[in-house]
Write a protein that holds these residues in place. Sequence first.
Motif, mmCIF file in Angstrom:
data_model
loop_
_atom_site.group_PDB
_atom_site.id
_atom_site.type_symbol
_atom_site.label_atom_id
_atom_site.label_comp_id
_atom_site.label_asym_id
_atom_site.label_seq_id
_atom_site.Cartn_x
_atom_site.Cartn_y
_atom_site.Cartn_z
ATOM 1 N N VAL A 22 -45.105 -19.843 -6.370
ATOM 2 C CA VAL A 22 -46.490 -20.241 -6.188
ATOM 3 C C VAL A 22 -46.557 -21.756 -6.181
ATOM 4 O O VAL A 22 -45.993 -22.401 -7.057
ATOM 5 C CB VAL A 22 -47.376 -19.696 -7.328
ATOM 6 C CG1 VAL A 22 -48.836 -20.065 -7.073
ATOM 7 C CG2 VAL A 22 -47.226 -18.201 -7.452
ATOM 8 N N SER A 23 -47.265 -22.302 -5.214
ATOM 9 C CA SER A 23 -47.404 -23.747 -5.101
ATOM 10 C C SER A 23 -48.870 -24.134 -5.114
ATOM 11 O O SER A 23 -49.664 -23.645 -4.306
ATOM 12 C CB SER A 23 -46.738 -24.230 -3.810
ATOM 13 O OG SER A 23 -47.005 -25.595 -3.600
ATOM 14 N N GLN A 24 -49.218 -25.008 -6.046
ATOM 15 C CA GLN A 24 -50.557 -25.591 -6.070
ATOM 16 C C GLN A 24 -50.371 -27.082 -5.816
ATOM 17 O O GLN A 24 -49.893 -27.812 -6.678
ATOM 18 C CB GLN A 24 -51.227 -25.326 -7.419
ATOM 19 C CG GLN A 24 -51.527 -23.860 -7.651
ATOM 20 C CD GLN A 24 -52.229 -23.613 -8.978
ATOM 21 O OE1 GLN A 24 -51.674 -23.022 -9.894
ATOM 22 N NE2 GLN A 24 -53.480 -24.072 -9.074
ATOM 23 N N SER A 25 -50.727 -27.495 -4.630
ATOM 24 C CA SER A 25 -50.357 -28.839 -4.175
ATOM 25 C C SER A 25 -51.145 -29.953 -4.849
ATOM 26 O O SER A 25 -50.681 -31.089 -4.920
ATOM 27 C CB SER A 25 -50.518 -28.932 -2.663
ATOM 28 O OG SER A 25 -51.823 -28.557 -2.277
ATOM 29 N N ASP A 26 -52.328 -29.650 -5.341
ATOM 30 C CA ASP A 26 -53.156 -30.683 -5.962
ATOM 31 C C ASP A 26 -53.101 -30.564 -7.477
ATOM 32 O O ASP A 26 -53.561 -29.586 -8.040
ATOM 33 C CB ASP A 26 -54.610 -30.560 -5.507
ATOM 34 C CG ASP A 26 -54.749 -30.744 -4.006
ATOM 35 O OD1 ASP A 26 -55.476 -29.965 -3.373
ATOM 36 O OD2 ASP A 26 -54.116 -31.680 -3.477
ATOM 37 N N ALA A 27 -52.557 -31.571 -8.130
ATOM 38 C CA ALA A 27 -52.497 -31.548 -9.589
ATOM 39 C C ALA A 27 -53.876 -31.862 -10.192
ATOM 40 O O ALA A 27 -54.218 -31.346 -11.254
ATOM 41 C CB ALA A 27 -51.476 -32.549 -10.095
ATOM 42 N N HIS A 28 -54.638 -32.720 -9.507
ATOM 43 C CA HIS A 28 -55.954 -33.127 -9.997
ATOM 44 C C HIS A 28 -56.941 -33.126 -8.838
ATOM 45 O O HIS A 28 -56.612 -33.561 -7.732
ATOM 46 C CB HIS A 28 -55.905 -34.540 -10.589
ATOM 47 C CG HIS A 28 -54.969 -34.676 -11.736
ATOM 48 N ND1 HIS A 28 -55.336 -34.436 -13.044
ATOM 49 C CD2 HIS A 28 -53.664 -35.025 -11.777
ATOM 50 C CE1 HIS A 28 -54.309 -34.644 -13.835
ATOM 51 N NE2 HIS A 28 -53.272 -35.002 -13.095
#
Lengths: 113, 111
Positions: free
Chosen positions: B4-10
């Motif tokens: 799973v990739s969530q590209s935006d940390a913030h």
Amino acid sequence: DMKVTQMPRYLIKRMGENVLLECGQDMSHETMYWYRQDPGLGLQLIYISYDVDSNSEGDIPKGYRVSRKKREHFSLILDSAKTNQTSVYFCASSLSGGANTLYFGAGTRLSVL
Amino acid sequence: TQTVSQSDAHVTVFEGDSVELRCNYSYGGSIYLSWYIQHHGHGLQFLLKYYSGNPVVQGVNGFEAEFSKSDSSFHLRKASVHWSDSAVYFCAVSGDYKVVFGSGTRLLVSP
């Protein structure tokens, strides 16, 4: 009331000491999980328990072992804790497997000095 | 192997803005896709889940997510955020038993 309870909430141990983290659930869920959460890494799966005495390694099992002698209790044991095991540990349960919603405890913050 | 990739940390938005939190996954078989929310100092709480059928699923508190097989994505959206939506959001993919989480996106809603 559907609840996952983790004890203790905070724990400080010295390197080399043994650590016992406990988790209980009151929903008679079959499946239980232990994760650790570190900044920037999300949740990493340590162990899965399918039911009593039926456990399987997750992605990062090294340095940990688990025990599940009753359906409602799932323990995480660190034999001779290391400083890199400092983390927040979460327990979760689901009715049966990954198809069902996971219910999480509030976490145990462990510091190994 | 599930990833799973969530590209935006913030992500930072103003109250009343719309927001989209991105999630991309890889998995070879039938999967369940979920979103969870974590408020500071607490465990994760379930928001919504997709397995099959209508690719747009509705969750609690006005959140919805859309599944796209072609993009291998499951993005979370809300039309109008409130300051209380400030939290960390985790996307998750699960097969039979193993549940894998992304690294999370911290959403900050400014008043």
